[in-house]
Structures are given as structure tokens and as C-alpha cells.
Design an enzyme around this catalytic site. Sequence first.
Site, PDB file in Angstrom:
ATOM      1  N   GLU A   1       0.792  -1.241   0.000  1.00  0.00           N
ATOM      2  CA  GLU A   1       0.000   0.000   0.000  1.00  0.00           C
ATOM      3  C   GLU A   1       0.828   1.297   0.000  1.00  0.00           C
ATOM      4  O   GLU A   1       0.716   2.120  -0.903  1.00  0.00           O
ATOM      5  CB  GLU A   1      -0.922  -0.033   1.226  1.00  0.00           C
TER       6      GLU A   1
ATOM      7  N   ASP B   1      -4.198  -0.280  -2.404  1.00  0.00           N
ATOM      8  CA  ASP B   1      -4.733  -1.644  -2.404  1.00  0.00           C
ATOM      9  C   ASP B   1      -6.188  -1.664  -2.877  1.00  0.00           C
ATOM     10  O   ASP B   1      -6.509  -2.173  -3.942  1.00  0.00           O
ATOM     11  CB  ASP B   1      -4.655  -2.225  -0.991  1.00  0.00           C
TER      12      ASP B   1
ATOM     13  N   GLY C   1     -10.456  21.748  -5.691  1.00  0.00           N
ATOM     14  CA  GLY C   1     -11.263  22.188  -6.822  1.00  0.00           C
ATOM     15  C   GLY C   1     -11.192  23.672  -7.132  1.00  0.00           C
ATOM     16  O   GLY C   1     -11.941  24.160  -7.972  1.00  0.00           O
ATOM     17  N   GLY C   2     -10.345  24.397  -6.434  1.00  0.00           N
ATOM     18  CA  GLY C   2     -10.215  25.813  -6.762  1.00  0.00           C
ATOM     19  C   GLY C   2     -11.011  26.731  -5.845  1.00  0.00           C
ATOM     20  O   GLY C   2     -10.862  27.945  -5.898  1.00  0.00           O
TER      21      GLY C   2
END
Length: 423
Positions: free
Chosen positions: A138, A167, A246-247
Site C-alpha cells: 500500500e 490496495d 477544486g479551486g
Amino acid sequence: MQALKGVKVLDFTHVQSGPTCTQLLAWLGADVIKVERPGVGDATRGQLRDVPNADSLYFTMLNHNKRSITLNSKTEQGKDVLERLVKTCDVLVENFAPGALDRMGLTWERIQELNPKMIYASVKGFGPGPYEDCKVYENVAQCAGGSASTTGFLDGPPLVTGAQIGDSGTGLHLAFGIVSALYQRINSGKGQRVLAAMQDSVLNLCRVKLRDQQRLAHGPLNEYTQFGKGIEFGDATPRAGNDSGGGQPGAILKCKGWETDPNAYTYFITQAAVWEKVCDTIGEPGWKTDPGYATPPARLDKLEQIFERIEQWTKTKSKFEVMEICNPQDIPVGPILSMKEIAEEPSLRETETVVEVDHPERGSYLTVGMPVKLSDSPADVKRSPLLGEHTEEILTQVLGYSADEVDQIRASGAIGEMKQAAQ
Ligand code: CAO
């Protein structure tokens, strides 16, 4: 009827990535036959045990709705049984170290000879290239796939995330590949190889960070808190703390009770479209028209101060009260839920996203059920199999061996003892 009813899966997976994938297929109705080493089984059966002599939660939570056959695939008889399974099944899923299946004699060429319709699906740490022979776990995948370098705070070291994106994330990708290959087989009549490399899957989930890497060539990333603080950008996507990807500026803020409750926090996004509502809610109506605050660009160098002010307000409310007040106004917020709260959340039980399962060795436990809901293919979560519980049933009913032949196979040492659930 379930979506994958009739599909037989030879499940040669272990640990987490492969089992995640085959569990999803089982929940969609596939008959998943898990092949395990006699006496040993999937190593996770014994890892992080909480109940003595019982299969661990690590194993039970990743292997629901499967059948288990023990088979030593390195014996002559074991190889015969394995080849018969290859001929009978539609899909073979494995996540051994690179080359392990070849060393067992099951090369792709041999598999195609045995069953040209076979879909042969693998998880590997890396795709073809310099690291293709590496064993991978992982956190290695999180590091190699771009997650660790972009997670954490600017002044701290890279961080791995608790979400098992290497994983379980790769298992999900592989399941999508298998289902697509099954669909293509309807027309082509042929199987194919499906590979999901853990590095690739993590990178796919870190797509927005590669977006930002390219944006850096055109100037600083002005939605990052770092920009507002006047800290220069280097040549690689930096760690962005809790900034939203996302800004829209976002932050994790303290709520009532934070002094004693480590999860009394909320995520708060100052989305431009609802800025005026944010101002009214926190008691700063003047910011709606103040030119220093009224527009997103004007706020960029004051984000830290703005979030401090919002936090003064969130600290007077519980994280759920923040949600109740902000949600109807479309101000995006989210309580930081602890695993305890999630385990106890009634709505998650109702949708069977959290399911209570009974197990003969360990009693009842909680698990995460099918996370995708199909209206015509409901997933009924059934307990994981005991080691070798279905060996005889698979040999006789799926592969057509007679009782005498099963005895011979047993005498050869190719199969192990079957564990049976106490009645
Ligand atoms: N009968 C006989 N032999 C068996 C067997 C069976 N039923 N099942 C497995 N084996 C053998 C394999 O043939 C292999 O033997 P050889 O190395 O001699 O060929 C051996 O058991 C173990 O295989 P392995 O190397 O895959 O296991 P490991 O514990 O050393 O490594 C892991 C584990 C996960 C690092 C490695 O399998 C790997 O890199 N897998 C691909 C990436 C991956 O899935 N990582 C995620 C791990 S967590 O989900």
C-alpha cells in the site's frame, strides 16, 4: 438475478488489493472460488487477530460471498486441479509477486491453451518498466503514485493517507477492467489480459495533482493557501494541507468541543457563489460589499484571516449544527466523522453500506457492504469462508471429480483439511 450471475472466478488473490476486486465481483453475483495454500491460506487470516483462533477482521472484511478451496498448486495433482479450474472459470484474478504464476506453470500462453475465453486479471505494483519486478505494498504505491508527495502540510514531510488507495483503489480499478473484458468477450469470443498496476491506480486518483503540476509552468497556483501567504512555489506540485482541490478555498475548522474531541471539526468551503450567505451566517455582513473581501481575487491574500473568523463562529456550534445551518443555504460544509460515528450511523446501516455479519468463529462484526448500489442486482453480504470450507464441494460439484478421485487427491497431499463451521 444478479448482474454477474453465471460468471465463475478463479480467485488466486491474497492480502487486500486482489481480494477487494473479487469481493466486488462476488457481490455482483459471480461465483468466486478462492484458492488458498493448504494449512496456511491467505496470510491475512492470521494478521491483526483480535479473537484468538478466529479469522481476522482483515480477512473477513475482504472475502465475503466467496468459496474457499485449499490446493497446493506446486504438486502434480494440485496442478491438475488448478488447470481444471482454469478450463471451467471465466476469470482468473491474481495479485502474486511478479512471475509467481509463471513459476507455477500458469503462463498466459498456457492459460490461453487451456481456455481461450479466460480473462486473466492481475494486480502488480508497477506496470512494465524499471520497477516491474518489485513486490509492492500500500504505502509504497501511495508514494510512487504521487499521493504522498502531494499530501500533508507544506512545512512537513510527505504523508500517506488512511484511505487504502493503493490496495483497495487498485482492486476497484481491476474490477472495472474485468467487467469490461467480460463485455468485450460477448462479441469477440476471446479472453484477454487485464492489468491494474498500483502506481497507475494511485496516479489516476491523483489526477488533479498532475493537472496542477502542468499549471505551475504558467504561474503560481493562486487557489493554494501558499499563494495567499506569499510563499514561492517550487517546480513540483506542493503539499496543500487541507486546501480543497477544486479551486474553491476550503479549510478544516474547529467546532464546539474541539478541546476534548479530536474529531470536533468541520470542513468549510467559502464557495464564491454563496459568499454573501457565508458573510451573513458568521456575522460579517460588511464583507459582502467591502472591496477587500467582496470578490474571490480580493480575498486570496486574506484567506487565513477569513478562515480564522469563520472558525470563531464554528467554535460556537457542534459540527452537526454547522451542517444544519449551512446545508440549507448551499454553503458546502462537512462534519469530520470518526469511525465510531460512522459505525453507529443509522442511515448507513439502512442502505447496507455498513452491515452486521455473523461469523461462526468470531460472532458478529461490522463490515462495509457493497458501495455501489444496482437497482436490479442487490448485494447480499455473506460471511467469508473458513479455510478450505468448500474444497470438496468445488472438486465434486464444479469440477466433476468423483468421491474416489477426491480421496486420491487428498491422499496425494494436494488439498488440505477442510474447516467446517460448527452447527
Ligand atoms: N500453492 C502453492 N504455492 C502457492 C499457493 C498455493 N496455493 N499460493 C501461493 N503460492 C506461492 C506462490 O507461488 C509464491 O511462490 P514462489 O515465490 O516460490 O513462486 C509464494 O506462494 C508467495 O507469493 P508472493 O511472492 O506473491 O507472496 P509474498 O507474501 O512474498 O508477497 C506481496 C506479497 C503482496 C508483496 C506480493 O504478492 C506482491 O507484490 N503482489 C503484487 C502487488 C500487490 O498486490 N500488492 C498489494 C499487497 S496488499 O493488497
